[in-house]
Design a protein around this motif. Structure first.
Motif, PDB file in Angstrom:
ATOM      1  N   ILE A 251       0.826  -1.201   0.000  1.00 49.41           N
ATOM      2  CA  ILE A 251       0.000   0.000   0.000  1.00 49.41           C
ATOM      3  C   ILE A 251       0.867   1.261   0.000  1.00 49.41           C
ATOM      4  O   ILE A 251       0.522   2.269  -0.618  1.00 49.41           O
ATOM      5  CB  ILE A 251      -0.999  -0.002   1.187  1.00 49.41           C
ATOM      6  N   ASP A 252       2.036   1.197   0.659  1.00 51.63           N
ATOM      7  CA  ASP A 252       2.954   2.352   0.626  1.00 51.63           C
ATOM      8  C   ASP A 252       3.664   2.450  -0.719  1.00 51.63           C
ATOM      9  O   ASP A 252       4.028   3.552  -1.156  1.00 51.63           O
ATOM     10  CB  ASP A 252       3.967   2.244   1.761  1.00 51.63           C
ATOM     11  N   ARG A 253       3.851   1.327  -1.382  1.00 51.69           N
ATOM     12  CA  ARG A 253       4.395   1.357  -2.745  1.00 51.69           C
ATOM     13  C   ARG A 253       3.414   2.051  -3.688  1.00 51.69           C
ATOM     14  O   ARG A 253       3.822   2.772  -4.600  1.00 51.69           O
ATOM     15  CB  ARG A 253       4.699  -0.067  -3.218  1.00 51.69           C
ATOM     16  N   MET A 254       2.129   1.828  -3.461  1.00 50.57           N
ATOM     17  CA  MET A 254       1.130   2.506  -4.285  1.00 50.57           C
ATOM     18  C   MET A 254       1.204   4.016  -4.105  1.00 50.57           C
ATOM     19  O   MET A 254       1.063   4.781  -5.065  1.00 50.57           O
ATOM     20  CB  MET A 254      -0.282   2.001  -3.946  1.00 50.57           C
ATOM     21  N   VAL A 255       1.392   4.459  -2.870  1.00 51.96           N
ATOM     22  CA  VAL A 255       1.524   5.902  -2.598  1.00 51.96           C
ATOM     23  C   VAL A 255       2.702   6.462  -3.388  1.00 51.96           C
ATOM     24  O   VAL A 255       2.585   7.496  -4.066  1.00 51.96           O
ATOM     25  CB  VAL A 255       1.714   6.162  -1.091  1.00 51.96           C
ATOM     26  N   ALA A 256       3.831   5.782  -3.324  1.00 51.56           N
ATOM     27  CA  ALA A 256       5.024   6.247  -4.033  1.00 51.56           C
ATOM     28  C   ALA A 256       4.815   6.202  -5.543  1.00 51.56           C
ATOM     29  O   ALA A 256       5.163   7.150  -6.267  1.00 51.56           O
ATOM     30  CB  ALA A 256       6.227   5.400  -3.636  1.00 51.56           C
ATOM     31  N   ASP A 257       4.241   5.102  -6.029  1.00 52.42           N
ATOM     32  CA  ASP A 257       4.012   4.966  -7.472  1.00 52.42           C
ATOM     33  C   ASP A 257       3.069   6.037  -7.988  1.00 52.42           C
ATOM     34  O   ASP A 257       3.168   6.453  -9.151  1.00 52.42           O
ATOM     35  CB  ASP A 257       3.440   3.587  -7.788  1.00 52.42           C
ATOM     36  N   SER A 258       2.158   6.496  -7.129  1.00 50.76           N
ATOM     37  CA  SER A 258       1.197   7.520  -7.566  1.00 50.76           C
ATOM     38  C   SER A 258       1.889   8.829  -7.896  1.00 50.76           C
ATOM     39  O   SER A 258       1.317   9.695  -8.562  1.00 50.76           O
ATOM     40  CB  SER A 258       0.147   7.763  -6.477  1.00 50.76           C
ATOM     41  N   ARG A 259       3.142   8.983  -7.423  1.00 48.05           N
ATOM     42  CA  ARG A 259       3.920  10.196  -7.706  1.00 48.05           C
ATOM     43  C   ARG A 259       5.264   9.837  -8.334  1.00 48.05           C
ATOM     44  O   ARG A 259       6.262  10.533  -8.133  1.00 48.05           O
ATOM     45  CB  ARG A 259       4.126  11.007  -6.418  1.00 48.05           C
ATOM     46  N   GLN A 260       5.282   8.727  -9.106  1.00 54.18           N
ATOM     47  CA  GLN A 260       6.503   8.294  -9.781  1.00 54.18           C
ATOM     48  C   GLN A 260       7.673   8.155  -8.812  1.00 54.18           C
ATOM     49  O   GLN A 260       8.834   8.421  -9.179  1.00 54.18           O
ATOM     50  CB  GLN A 260       6.863   9.279 -10.908  1.00 54.18           C
ATOM     51  N   VAL A 261       7.407   7.782  -7.599  1.00 54.65           N
ATOM     52  CA  VAL A 261       8.386   7.538  -6.539  1.00 54.65           C
ATOM     53  C   VAL A 261       9.182   8.803  -6.195  1.00 54.65           C
ATOM     54  O   VAL A 261       9.263   9.207  -5.025  1.00 54.65           O
ATOM     55  CB  VAL A 261       9.342   6.376  -6.887  1.00 54.65           C
ATOM     56  N   ALA A 262       9.756   9.425  -7.175  1.00 53.42           N
ATOM     57  CA  ALA A 262      10.622  10.586  -6.940  1.00 53.42           C
ATOM     58  C   ALA A 262       9.882  11.745  -6.276  1.00 53.42           C
ATOM     59  O   ALA A 262      10.495  12.561  -5.569  1.00 53.42           O
ATOM     60  CB  ALA A 262      11.235  11.046  -8.262  1.00 53.42           C
ATOM     61  N   LEU A 263       8.563  11.823  -6.492  1.00 56.39           N
ATOM     62  CA  LEU A 263       7.771  12.904  -5.903  1.00 56.39           C
ATOM     63  C   LEU A 263       6.957  12.417  -4.711  1.00 56.39           C
ATOM     64  O   LEU A 263       5.951  13.016  -4.347  1.00 56.39           O
ATOM     65  CB  LEU A 263       6.844  13.509  -6.960  1.00 56.39           C
ATOM     66  N   ASN A 264       7.414  11.353  -4.092  1.00 53.63           N
ATOM     67  CA  ASN A 264       6.686  10.779  -2.961  1.00 53.63           C
ATOM     68  C   ASN A 264       6.489  11.790  -1.833  1.00 53.63           C
ATOM     69  O   ASN A 264       5.485  11.746  -1.123  1.00 53.63           O
ATOM     70  CB  ASN A 264       7.439   9.557  -2.436  1.00 53.63           C
ATOM     71  N   HIS A 265       7.429  12.726  -1.672  1.00 51.34           N
ATOM     72  CA  HIS A 265       7.317  13.693  -0.579  1.00 51.34           C
ATOM     73  C   HIS A 265       6.126  14.636  -0.760  1.00 51.34           C
ATOM     74  O   HIS A 265       5.726  15.313   0.194  1.00 51.34           O
ATOM     75  CB  HIS A 265       8.617  14.505  -0.448  1.00 51.34           C
ATOM     76  N   THR A 266       5.571  14.694  -1.961  1.00 51.54           N
ATOM     77  CA  THR A 266       4.379  15.525  -2.185  1.00 51.54           C
ATOM     78  C   THR A 266       3.142  14.665  -2.446  1.00 51.54           C
ATOM     79  O   THR A 266       2.132  15.162  -2.941  1.00 51.54           O
ATOM     80  CB  THR A 266       4.587  16.481  -3.377  1.00 51.54           C
ATOM     81  N   ALA A 267       3.220  13.386  -2.119  1.00 47.86           N
ATOM     82  CA  ALA A 267       2.089  12.477  -2.371  1.00 47.86           C
ATOM     83  C   ALA A 267       0.976  12.714  -1.361  1.00 47.86           C
ATOM     84  O   ALA A 267       1.170  13.342  -0.319  1.00 47.86           O
ATOM     85  CB  ALA A 267       2.557  11.018  -2.304  1.00 47.86           C
ATOM     86  N   GLY A 268      -0.182  12.177  -1.685  1.00 50.16           N
ATOM     87  CA  GLY A 268      -1.294  12.206  -0.741  1.00 50.16           C
ATOM     88  C   GLY A 268      -2.422  13.111  -1.170  1.00 50.16           C
ATOM     89  O   GLY A 268      -2.244  14.071  -1.917  1.00 50.16           O
ATOM     90  N   LEU A 269      -3.597  12.796  -0.671  1.00 56.29           N
ATOM     91  CA  LEU A 269      -4.798  13.593  -0.937  1.00 56.29           C
ATOM     92  C   LEU A 269      -4.729  14.903  -0.168  1.00 56.29           C
ATOM     93  O   LEU A 269      -4.263  14.943   0.981  1.00 56.29           O
ATOM     94  CB  LEU A 269      -6.031  12.793  -0.507  1.00 56.29           C
TER      95      LEU A 269
END
Length: 416
Positions: A251-269
């Protein structure tokens, strides 16, 4: 209150990025109440707040493939009729999954649709080559809950025949069904659930949804069992997130993938969206008498009968029917009223789309063709959620008039 205050202002990126802490607590309790009938399984569900159910779908398909859980050519099963993107996405060049459809083609002794699945079709899930099952429950567009017998059969197949089967269930309409129990309640280890607040709270514009995955699940286990070279590739993919990428939950991989991993720090609703989600959940948890749910069900039930009562067709009572949508198979009623020869005449003379185009032209009301959902070709689908009650009277009368005009033309052409 601090979390809500920050959410109103929107002055931060979402932290945690998957879902805010107290929002997760509220929404988890809400899902336990609404999708598990207040009897959730042991353990907890991790939640990922997404921009509506559509974003959840995109993230799920992407991450299943990125993490080698589904690869090109892998077998998946889709229960149809289904929300059209579930039909179209697996066929894209990026995925090319080998899709098998299970059709809700069971009929009653009177020749009416039950919108349920045969045991023979369900048993196709026993094949270990089937990696994933995609189901919308209650269905879209028939709007029927999967029968307890069918669900029990699927659960038993997973336990006895296909223990690694991944079940992706879209339960957005579950809140319109009393005492609803999702696959996430019955077989949490194998189930990934999508739930959207859009329909129940009439808030499609808010883009509020969650992905729910049990803390112990087959997705994480399958990743841990990948061949060494694939695990190494995934460790490199997620290395920027943690010193131990091999431990990263799916589920945390999905969060990262939703922002191409590199933008994970700005992920989330966004924070305001998450606050609205928490308010929806809190409202439902405080509504101990379920008065809101009863009101919503009463509204769609009145609209359902306003439509069907004016078609001249019979709407049989069925405890599994939810009624958020309705799907009317015109060939069923053409055969009942006028016989098989009339049905053959319709097939040869008209396109199945003719009815919905005529309704649009003559009533200014738009319906969809059920064939677009891989339902019966001559069925039409109406939503009971977004028109006034009097509009459903017009739709019902329009369907009746069109079928009667077809019959008159048939009788005239054959001099009956």
């Amino acid at each position: 209150m601090y979390e809500w205050a920050e959410s109103v202002i929107g002055d931060q990126y979402p932290v945690p990025d998957r879902i805010l802490h107290f929002t997760e607590l509220l929404v988890r309790d809400y899902l336990n109440q609404e999708l598990c009938d207040d009897h959730p399984p042991r353990g907890a569900f991790d939640l990922f707040a997404t921009e509506g159910g559509t974003a959840a779908m995109c993230y799920i398909f992407d991450s299943l493939q990125e993490n080698f859980l589904l690869n090109k050519g892998d077998g998946i099963v889709l229960m149809v009729p289904a929300f059209t993107p579930y039909i179209e996405i697996p066929q894209l060049e990026r995925y090319q999954f080998k899709m098998t459809e299970l059709h809700a083609n069971r009929m009653s002794e009177d020749g009416l649709h039950l919108w349920q699945y045969s045991d023979e079709d369900i048993d196709r899930l026993k094949n270990p080559a089937v990696k994933a099952l995609f189901v919308t429950n209650p269905s879209n567009p028939p709007s029927y809950v999967l029968s307890p017998e069918a669900m029990a059969r699927i659960v038993n197949i997973v336990k006895e025949d296909n223990p690694n089967l991944m079940i992706i269930t879209d339960d957005v309409y579950g809140t319109f069904s009393p005492h609803f129990r999702s696959f996430m309640a019955e077989i949490p280890y194998n189930t990934l659930c999508v739930y959207s607040f859009s329909k129940y709270f009439v808030a499609t514009g808010w883009r509020n949804a969650v992905i729910a995955l049990h803390e112990f699940n087959v997705f994480d286990r399958q990743i841990s069992r990948l061949p060494k070279e694939k695990r190494k590739a995934l460790n490199q993919r997620y290395a920027s997130l943690t010193l131990h990428p091999e431990r990263l939950k799916f589920i945390d991989r999905m969060v990262a993938d939703s922002r191409q991993v590199a933008l994970n720090h700005t992920a989330g609703l966004s924070l305001p969206q998450q606050m609205q989600m928490s308010l929806f959940a809190a409202f439902a948890l405080l509504d101990k008498e379920s008065s809101y749910k009863q009101k919503m069900r009463e509204i769609i039930l009145r609209r359902l009968h306003a439509l069907w009562d004016n078609t001249g067709f019979t709407l049989e009572e069925d405890p599994l029917r939810v009624g958020y949508y309705t799907e009317i198979d015109l060939l069923v009623w053409a055969r009942k009223f006028y016989g098989d020869k009339f049905v053959e005449y319709l097939k040869k003379t008209y396109s199945p789309l003719n009815v919905v185009f005529r309704l649009a032209k003559e009533t200014s009301l738009m319906l969809l063709n059920g064939g677009g959902f891989d339902g019966p070709e001559w069925s039409i689908r109406a939503s009971l959620a977004n028109l006034n009650e009097k509009d459903y009277v017009i739709i019902g009368q329009g369907i009746k008039r069109i079928l009667e005009e077809y019959a008159r033309e048939w009788k005239k052409s054959y001099k009956l």
